[in-house]
Design an enzyme around this catalytic site. Structure first.
Site, PDB file in Angstrom:
ATOM      1  N   ARG A   1     -39.444 -12.368  26.306  1.00 31.91           N
ATOM      2  CA  ARG A   1     -38.794 -12.369  24.941  1.00 31.91           C
ATOM      3  C   ARG A   1     -39.682 -13.815  24.455  1.00 31.91           C
ATOM      4  O   ARG A   1     -41.123 -13.198  23.322  1.00 31.91           O
ATOM      5  CB  ARG A   1     -38.152 -13.650  25.247  1.00 31.91           C
ATOM      6  CG  ARG A   1     -36.645 -13.841  24.207  1.00 31.91           C
ATOM      7  CD  ARG A   1     -37.483 -14.493  23.201  1.00 31.91           C
ATOM      8  NE  ARG A   1     -37.501 -16.065  23.982  1.00 31.91           N
ATOM      9  CZ  ARG A   1     -38.196 -17.011  23.260  1.00 31.91           C
ATOM     10  NH1 ARG A   1     -38.867 -17.197  22.058  1.00 31.91           N
ATOM     11  NH2 ARG A   1     -38.186 -18.265  24.172  1.00 31.91           N
ATOM     12  N   ASP A   2     -40.249 -14.490  24.789  1.00 35.59           N
ATOM     13  CA  ASP A   2     -41.357 -15.062  24.205  1.00 35.59           C
ATOM     14  C   ASP A   2     -42.706 -14.633  24.656  1.00 35.59           C
ATOM     15  O   ASP A   2     -43.631 -14.402  23.627  1.00 35.59           O
ATOM     16  CB  ASP A   2     -41.867 -16.641  24.882  1.00 35.59           C
ATOM     17  CG  ASP A   2     -42.200 -17.669  24.494  1.00 35.59           C
ATOM     18  OD1 ASP A   2     -42.724 -17.143  23.224  1.00 35.59           O
ATOM     19  OD2 ASP A   2     -42.079 -18.854  24.264  1.00 35.59           O
TER      20      ASP A   2
ATOM     21  N   HIS B   1     -40.090 -26.270  29.395  1.00 33.12           N
ATOM     22  CA  HIS B   1     -41.325 -24.501  28.591  1.00 33.12           C
ATOM     23  C   HIS B   1     -42.191 -25.444  27.973  1.00 33.12           C
ATOM     24  O   HIS B   1     -42.736 -25.769  27.152  1.00 33.12           O
ATOM     25  CB  HIS B   1     -40.311 -24.424  27.740  1.00 33.12           C
ATOM     26  CG  HIS B   1     -40.826 -22.987  26.881  1.00 33.12           C
ATOM     27  ND1 HIS B   1     -40.289 -21.942  27.261  1.00 33.12           N
ATOM     28  CD2 HIS B   1     -41.279 -23.064  26.075  1.00 33.12           C
ATOM     29  CE1 HIS B   1     -40.743 -20.811  26.125  1.00 33.12           C
ATOM     30  NE2 HIS B   1     -41.893 -21.473  25.663  1.00 33.12           N
TER      31      HIS B   1
ATOM     32  N   HIS C   1     -46.532 -23.695  26.145  1.00 28.19           N
ATOM     33  CA  HIS C   1     -47.485 -24.344  26.297  1.00 28.19           C
ATOM     34  C   HIS C   1     -48.389 -24.126  26.117  1.00 28.19           C
ATOM     35  O   HIS C   1     -49.219 -25.209  26.822  1.00 28.19           O
ATOM     36  CB  HIS C   1     -46.964 -22.791  24.366  1.00 28.19           C
ATOM     37  CG  HIS C   1     -46.011 -22.048  24.822  1.00 28.19           C
ATOM     38  ND1 HIS C   1     -46.507 -20.586  24.117  1.00 28.19           N
ATOM     39  CD2 HIS C   1     -45.361 -22.437  24.065  1.00 28.19           C
ATOM     40  CE1 HIS C   1     -45.273 -20.233  23.836  1.00 28.19           C
ATOM     41  NE2 HIS C   1     -44.261 -21.268  24.045  1.00 28.19           N
TER      42      HIS C   1
ATOM     43  N   CYS D   1     -44.780 -18.276  19.680  1.00 31.29           N
ATOM     44  CA  CYS D   1     -43.925 -18.019  17.974  1.00 31.29           C
ATOM     45  C   CYS D   1     -44.333 -17.370  17.326  1.00 31.29           C
ATOM     46  O   CYS D   1     -45.511 -18.261  16.550  1.00 31.29           O
ATOM     47  CB  CYS D   1     -43.523 -19.231  18.420  1.00 31.29           C
ATOM     48  SG  CYS D   1     -41.886 -19.307  16.298  1.00 31.29           S
TER      49      CYS D   1
HETATM   50  N1  COA Z   1     -30.034 -10.846  13.860  1.00 24.71           N
HETATM   51  C1  COA Z   1     -29.964  -9.030  12.335  1.00 24.71           C
HETATM   52  N2  COA Z   1     -29.029  -9.238  10.972  1.00 24.71           N
HETATM   53  C2  COA Z   1     -29.297 -10.959  10.694  1.00 24.71           C
HETATM   54  C3  COA Z   1     -29.216 -11.738  12.134  1.00 24.71           C
HETATM   55  C4  COA Z   1     -29.606 -11.761  12.925  1.00 24.71           C
HETATM   56  N3  COA Z   1     -29.135 -12.581  14.469  1.00 24.71           N
HETATM   57  N4  COA Z   1     -29.096 -13.361  11.054  1.00 24.71           N
HETATM   58  C5  COA Z   1     -28.541 -12.295   9.738  1.00 24.71           C
HETATM   59  N5  COA Z   1     -29.260 -11.485   9.468  1.00 24.71           N
HETATM   60  C6  COA Z   1     -29.098 -10.791   8.442  1.00 24.71           C
HETATM   61  C7  COA Z   1     -27.410 -10.402   7.773  1.00 24.71           C
HETATM   62  O1  COA Z   1     -26.404  -9.985   8.385  1.00 24.71           O
HETATM   63  C8  COA Z   1     -27.960 -10.593   6.555  1.00 24.71           C
HETATM   64  O2  COA Z   1     -27.821  -8.876   6.368  1.00 24.71           O
HETATM   65  P1  COA Z   1     -27.368  -8.217   4.829  1.00 24.71           P
HETATM   66  O3  COA Z   1     -28.953  -8.836   3.866  1.00 24.71           O
HETATM   67  O4  COA Z   1     -27.099  -6.633   5.384  1.00 24.71           O
HETATM   68  O5  COA Z   1     -25.830  -8.947   4.667  1.00 24.71           O
HETATM   69  C9  COA Z   1     -29.502 -10.739   6.284  1.00 24.71           C
HETATM   70  O6  COA Z   1     -29.634 -10.835   7.648  1.00 24.71           O
HETATM   71  C10 COA Z   1     -29.221 -12.357   5.711  1.00 24.71           C
HETATM   72  O7  COA Z   1     -28.377 -13.352   6.705  1.00 24.71           O
HETATM   73  P2  COA Z   1     -29.315 -14.788   6.700  1.00 24.71           P
HETATM   74  O8  COA Z   1     -28.041 -15.272   7.369  1.00 24.71           O
HETATM   75  O9  COA Z   1     -29.585 -15.043   4.956  1.00 24.71           O
HETATM   76  O10 COA Z   1     -30.790 -14.168   7.576  1.00 24.71           O
HETATM   77  P3  COA Z   1     -31.962 -15.195   7.051  1.00 24.71           P
HETATM   78  O11 COA Z   1     -32.549 -14.882   6.592  1.00 24.71           O
HETATM   79  O12 COA Z   1     -31.758 -16.716   6.543  1.00 24.71           O
HETATM   80  O13 COA Z   1     -32.611 -14.985   7.931  1.00 24.71           O
HETATM   81  C11 COA Z   1     -32.532 -15.385  10.931  1.00 24.71           C
HETATM   82  C12 COA Z   1     -32.653 -16.491   9.337  1.00 24.71           C
HETATM   83  C13 COA Z   1     -32.378 -16.639  11.089  1.00 24.71           C
HETATM   84  C14 COA Z   1     -31.837 -14.167  11.002  1.00 24.71           C
HETATM   85  C15 COA Z   1     -34.283 -15.271  10.863  1.00 24.71           C
HETATM   86  O14 COA Z   1     -35.213 -15.860  10.339  1.00 24.71           O
HETATM   87  C16 COA Z   1     -34.645 -15.290  12.431  1.00 24.71           C
HETATM   88  O15 COA Z   1     -34.213 -14.095  12.672  1.00 24.71           O
HETATM   89  N6  COA Z   1     -35.345 -15.956  12.757  1.00 24.71           N
HETATM   90  C17 COA Z   1     -36.036 -15.477  13.960  1.00 24.71           C
HETATM   91  C18 COA Z   1     -36.780 -16.087  14.564  1.00 24.71           C
HETATM   92  C19 COA Z   1     -37.404 -16.598  15.625  1.00 24.71           C
HETATM   93  O16 COA Z   1     -37.425 -15.441  16.167  1.00 24.71           O
HETATM   94  N7  COA Z   1     -38.750 -16.736  16.461  1.00 24.71           N
HETATM   95  C20 COA Z   1     -39.069 -16.677  17.356  1.00 24.71           C
HETATM   96  C21 COA Z   1     -38.614 -17.448  18.528  1.00 24.71           C
HETATM   97  S1  COA Z   1     -37.842 -19.513  18.313  1.00 24.71           S
HETATM   98 ZN    ZN Z   2     -41.934 -20.716  23.502  1.00 19.82          ZN
END
Ligand code: COA
Ligand code: ZN
Length: 301
Positions: free
Chosen positions: A15-16, A207, A209, A240
Site C-alpha cells: 500500500r504505502d 510508522h 519514513h 505519500c
Molecule cells: N473510492 C472511490 N470513489 C470515491 C471514494 C472512494 N474512497 N470516495 C468518494 N468517491 C467518489 C464519490 O462516490 C463521488 O463519485 P461521483 O462523482 O460519481 O458521485 C466522487 O468520488 C466525489 O466524492 P467526494 O466525497 O466529494 O470525494 P472527493 O473528490 O472529495 O475525494 C477522497 C475525497 C478521500 C476520495 C480523495 O481525496 C482520495 O481518494 N484521497 C486519497 C488520498 C490517499 O490515498 N493518500 C495516500 C494515503 S494516506
Molecule cells: Zn507512510
C-alpha cells in the site's frame, strides 16, 4: 539498553510502498508481491487502499488485488480507507481489517482527503461504529503526527488529544506516522512516551519514513519509549503522493536486520524476504532505499 524479547513488524509495502510509484504496476505483479510476502513470516500487512482512482491511479485495482491474492488464514490483510465510501467498497470485497487515516495537520488533511481534520474525525466516528458492529478490526493512522509538509512541526499535545479520542472511540490500533520522514529521535521518544503513559487499550504502532536517514534511529527511540509494533515497507519503497518530499518507509529488511542484531524476535525470515525484494526491485523505477539490499547487490557478505 533495555530491549524487549520480541516486536511485530507490519508490512505496508503493497500500500504505502506502491501508492507513490508513478508508472502503473500491473495487478498480477502486485499480487505476486503479496503472495511472496505471505511466505516470510509477516503476520499483518496493508495490502491495498480503497481510495479515489483518479487521485491515486496506482490503487485503482484495489478490488482485483484483494480478491486475487492468496490469503493465508494466519495473516491479517488490511486495506487503507480515506472515507465512508472507501469503507463500503472494502467491506464489499470481504476486507476484515481497515486502516483509517486522518492528518494531525489540517493543511495536510485537506490536501490528502479534501476534508478538514475535524470533518474526517467526525465522519470516521460512524465508520468505527459500523466496523465494530461487523467485527472489523480498526487500525487508525494519525498522519503527519510529527511534521507537516505545509505547516512544519506538529504540536505534541494535539496528537495526544487525537490519540485519546481515537482510543475512546474503540479503535483497535493507533498508528503515529511520520509521513514526511522529518521527525527526530527526541521528538519520537517524547510523543510515544506520552502516548504510552495514557495506557490506551488500543495497540500503538510507529510508522517512519526515512527521508533524512533518521528512520532506524526513530525506530530505536520508539522502542525505548515502549513501542512494540513497527510499520515497514519491503525495499524501503513508499511515500505519500500528497506529502511532497517524503521518501520511502523504513525498509522491512533493514528493521528485521537491526532487530536480529539486537536479539529481538520478529518472526520474519530475512532470507525469505529476498524473493520479495527482487520483485520490488523489478517493479520500482526508483532505486531501493534499502541498506540490506545494497549489501546483497554488492556482495559485501
Ligand atoms: N473510492 C472511490 N470513489 C470515491 C471514494 C472512494 N474512497 N470516495 C468518494 N468517491 C467518489 C464519490 O462516490 C463521488 O463519485 P461521483 O462523482 O460519481 O458521485 C466522487 O468520488 C466525489 O466524492 P467526494 O466525497 O466529494 O470525494 P472527493 O473528490 O472529495 O475525494 C477522497 C475525497 C478521500 C476520495 C480523495 O481525496 C482520495 O481518494 N484521497 C486519497 C488520498 C490517499 O490515498 N493518500 C495516500 C494515503 S494516506
Ligand atoms: Zn507512510
Amino acid at each position: 539498553m533495555k530491549l524487549p524479547k520480541q516486536v511485530e513488524i507490519i508490512e505496508v509495502g503493497p500500500r504505502d510502498g506502491l501508492q507513490n510509484e508513478m508508472v502503473f504496476i500491473p495487478t498480477d505483479k502486485k499480487m505476486s508481491l503479496i503472495n511472496a510476502l505471505n511466505k516470510t513470516g509477516i503476520k499483518r500487512m496493508e495490502a491495498t487502499s480503497f481510495v479515489h482512482p483518479v487521485y491515486v491511479p496506482q490503487m485503482k485495482d484495489a478490488s482485483e488485488v484483494f480478491q486475487g491474492i492468496v490469503k493465508d488464514p494466519k495473516i491479517q490483510y488490511m486495506a487503507l480507507i480515506p472515507n465512508e465510501k472507501g469503507f463500503d467498497r472494502a467491506i464489499e470485497q470481504g476486507v476484515q481489517a481497515v486502516s483509517l487515516v486522518v492528518g494531525a495537520s489540517n493543511s495536510f488533511n485537506l490536501k490528502n482527503v479534501k476534508m478538514t481534520r475535524a470533518e474526517s474525525i467526525k465522519k470516521f466516528e460512524n465508520v468505527v461504529v459500523k466496523a465494530k458492529e461487523q467485527k472489523i478490526f480498526v487500525r487508525y493512522n494519525i498522519a503527519t503526527a510529527f511534521w507537516c509538509p505545509f505547516e512544519g512541526a506538529v504540536d505534541e499535545s494535539l496528537v495526544v488529544e487525537m490519540a485519546k479520542t481515537i482510543n475512546r472511540l474503540g479503535a483497535d490500533e493507533i498508528v503515529l506516522c511520520d509521513t514526511i520522514g522529518r521527525a527526530n529521535p527526541n521528538q519520537v521518544y517524547s510523543l510515544f512516551s506520552s502516548i504510552m503513559e495514557l495506557q490506551p487499550e488500543a495497540m500503538i504502532t510507529a510508522h517512519f519514513h526515512d527521508t533524512y536517514g533518521m528512520g532506524q534511529a526513530n525506530v530505536l527511540a520508539a522502542l525505548q519509549a515502549g513501542v512494540r509494533q513497527f510499520d515497514a515497507s519491503i525495499g524501503g519503497l513508499g511515500g505519500c503522493p500528497f506529502a511532497p518530499g517524503a521518501a520511502g518507509n523504513v525498509a522491512t529488511e533493514d528493521v528485521v536486520f537491526m532487530m536480529n542484531e539486537l536479539g529481538i524476535e520478529t518472526g520474519i525470515d530475512l532470507e525469505a524476504l529476498r524473493l520479495s525484494l527482487d520483485l520490488v526491485k523489478q517493479m520500482s523505477n526508483r532505486g531501493l532505499m534499502s541498506h540490506y539490499y545494497s549489501v546483497l547487490e554488492h556482495s559485501c557478505v
